[in-house]
Design an enzyme around this catalytic site. Sequence first.
Site, short mmCIF file in Angstrom:
data_model
loop_
_atom_site.label_atom_id
_atom_site.label_comp_id
_atom_site.label_asym_id
_atom_site.label_seq_id
_atom_site.Cartn_x
_atom_site.Cartn_y
_atom_site.Cartn_z
N GLU A 5 -15.41 -1.36 -8.15
CA GLU A 5 -15.53 -1.77 -6.75
C GLU A 5 -15.32 -0.56 -5.85
O GLU A 5 -14.30 0.13 -5.96
CB GLU A 5 -14.48 -2.84 -6.44
N GLU A 11 -7.04 -14.12 -5.54
CA GLU A 11 -8.41 -13.83 -5.08
C GLU A 11 -8.55 -12.32 -5.06
O GLU A 11 -7.95 -11.65 -4.21
CB GLU A 11 -8.63 -14.41 -3.68
N CYS A 41 -15.12 -8.45 0.40
CA CYS A 41 -15.11 -8.64 -1.06
C CYS A 41 -16.41 -9.26 -1.55
O CYS A 41 -16.78 -9.12 -2.71
CB CYS A 41 -13.93 -9.52 -1.45
N LYS A 75 2.93 -12.28 4.21
CA LYS A 75 2.89 -10.85 4.54
C LYS A 75 1.44 -10.42 4.72
O LYS A 75 0.65 -10.49 3.77
CB LYS A 75 3.53 -10.01 3.44
P1 NAD Z 1 -4.25 -4.54 -2.01
O1 NAD Z 1 -4.17 -5.22 -3.32
O2 NAD Z 1 -3.93 -3.10 -1.95
O3 NAD Z 1 -3.26 -5.22 -0.96
C1 NAD Z 1 -3.35 -6.60 -0.64
C2 NAD Z 1 -2.01 -7.08 -0.14
O4 NAD Z 1 -1.08 -7.00 -1.22
C3 NAD Z 1 -1.42 -6.25 0.98
O5 NAD Z 1 -0.75 -7.09 1.89
C4 NAD Z 1 -0.41 -5.36 0.27
O6 NAD Z 1 0.64 -4.94 1.07
C5 NAD Z 1 0.08 -6.31 -0.81
N1 NAD Z 1 0.66 -5.68 -2.00
C6 NAD Z 1 0.39 -4.47 -2.54
N2 NAD Z 1 1.16 -4.26 -3.64
C7 NAD Z 1 1.90 -5.38 -3.80
C8 NAD Z 1 2.88 -5.78 -4.75
N3 NAD Z 1 3.25 -5.01 -5.76
N4 NAD Z 1 3.43 -7.00 -4.63
C9 NAD Z 1 3.06 -7.82 -3.62
N5 NAD Z 1 2.16 -7.50 -2.67
C10 NAD Z 1 1.58 -6.29 -2.77
O7 NAD Z 1 -5.68 -4.84 -1.46
P2 NAD Z 1 -6.33 -4.29 -0.12
O8 NAD Z 1 -6.70 -2.87 -0.33
O9 NAD Z 1 -5.48 -4.67 1.03
O10 NAD Z 1 -7.64 -5.20 -0.02
C11 NAD Z 1 -8.85 -4.87 -0.60
C12 NAD Z 1 -9.08 -5.65 -1.87
O11 NAD Z 1 -8.99 -7.05 -1.60
C13 NAD Z 1 -10.45 -5.43 -2.44
O12 NAD Z 1 -10.36 -5.29 -3.82
C14 NAD Z 1 -11.19 -6.72 -2.09
O13 NAD Z 1 -12.27 -7.03 -2.93
C15 NAD Z 1 -10.10 -7.71 -2.19
N6 NAD Z 1 -10.42 -8.93 -1.47
C16 NAD Z 1 -10.69 -10.06 -2.17
C17 NAD Z 1 -11.04 -11.22 -1.50
C18 NAD Z 1 -11.34 -12.50 -2.24
O14 NAD Z 1 -11.41 -13.53 -1.61
N7 NAD Z 1 -11.53 -12.47 -3.54
C19 NAD Z 1 -11.11 -11.21 -0.11
C20 NAD Z 1 -10.84 -10.02 0.57
C21 NAD Z 1 -10.49 -8.88 -0.12
#
Ligand code: NAD
Length: 480
Positions: A384, A248, A282, A173
């Site tokens: 963050e 991650e 990130c 997803k």
């Molecule tokens: P998010 O956690 O809101 O969403 C990430 C994904 O998870 C999306 O596809 C979302 O639909 C899904 N999701 C949300 N709730 C869920 C649930 N209950 N169960 C399953 N899936 C669910 O994050 P975001 O706002 O899309 O991304 C930004 C964040 O990602 C920042 O904190 C950033 O630091 C982090 N990030 C980390 C890395 C890394 O490699 N460590 C890389 C890129 C981004």
Amino acid sequence: MQKILNYINGELVAPLSGQYIDNINPAEGKVYSLIADSDSLDVANAVAAATQAFPEWSTIKVEKRSEILHRISELINRDLDKLALAESIDQGKPVKLARVVDIPRAAANMSFFASAAIHFASEAHITDVEAVNYTIRNPIGVAGCISPWNLPLYLFTWKIAPALAAGCTVVAKPSELTPMTAFLFSQLCMEAGLPKGVLNIVHGLGPKAGQAIIEHPDIAAISFTGGTVTGKKIAATAAPMFKKLSLELGGKNPNIIFADCDFEQAVNTSIHSSFSNQGEICLCGSRILVERSLYEKFTDEFVKRANALIVGDPLEENTKVGAMNSEAHMNKVLSYIELAKSEGGKILAGGNRIKMEGRCKDGYFIEPTVITGLNSTCRTNQEEIFGPVVTIMPFDKEEEAIALANSTAYGLSATLWTENLKRAHRVSAQLKSGIIWVNCWLFRDLRTPFGGMKQSGVGREGGWEALRFFTEAKNVCVKL
Ligand code: NAD
């Protein structure tokens, strides 16, 4: 209006509910396509297709698996301009950045793991002269891969490429905020001849479609990239089901500038590591720590260059900073700037929303923002923000720099700038971060382990670690 459909069992299909969510172009603040609003029934169909495809995909000759993944990589390169444009419109990032970084790296993810699959080996150990132990690594089964919106196709492929290469079938997803390139990717998979059911892409909201993937009992492993709060929720659901988990998560990364650095390189790269992709990476260095003797000179030059960055229409070739990904995210970042002021921060550059003219007049733009005068324990320096906002703090001694760098709950990446070789190694060894860049930033070798410490996540992706993650190890001990 274009509909973004699910890719299940080799076909593009509408969500069973018939419901769609608006997909917004953040540079214009306008709906430009509709996303399948999938639920647990769509996920169940995707898991059924992946389960059915697993026996064949996990046992076909690895050369064949590799060939198909290489073909997908080639198709990404063929469609580079189209994908870069789609990613820019979907996410708000400058199209040039998508063309030079995101899409080529997505193609590289596919080709790297296509090759790695062929060279992957498991271990054997001779135990004195008494026994031989060998390890069998079988693909774990159906994997769930969930990715965020900031580097859409790059992180989507970063998860699914090793899973497919290891012989798993996948239910994936992408973020509901940036689904377009994953949709175009599903069409490339069909063109490349990926057998039906091997990869299934379900679009929709995290708490609905995403949560259904995490909860599904037939999904054996979850590879998730996203926010720390979501990661905690996922761990709480998946851990009691004994699923294998790779998380991650977020970061609050230090960028340490010692006075003996190469000044030009340090300031130039720090501008990139602060504001690339609107600070929505990130790995961005959002806390800049500068040795006091260089503090004034560095800060003056950094502010000058931050002010000179061109913020604008992501489709313009000379734009350096595009639109924030969503209105909600823009407001969150602006609220952090207000918080910084209330915590005593001094805004040296930026600090405001920008109202553009013409096509982008309703878009979500924020000035590159530089803040000083805050201590390391305030919320601005602990949480963050994930936007074009950095703080600069002075330090006097190396030990103090290390303590400041390690002073948050996160531990994703760190950057340090020094021409002193011993110091570079000494400081790197003491930083509690999963990735440390010395005199560079975002330089990646896909063979290296990738991932964070502390609340930045658990598990390591990249190289053999990623392939191993998607396998189940079994040791056979034969007495000689
Ligand atoms: P998010 O956690 O809101 O969403 C990430 C994904 O998870 C999306 O596809 C979302 O639909 C899904 N999701 C949300 N709730 C869920 C649930 N209950 N169960 C399953 N899936 C669910 O994050 P975001 O706002 O899309 O991304 C930004 C964040 O990602 C920042 O904190 C950033 O630091 C982090 N990030 C980390 C890395 C890394 O490699 N460590 C890389 C890129 C981004």
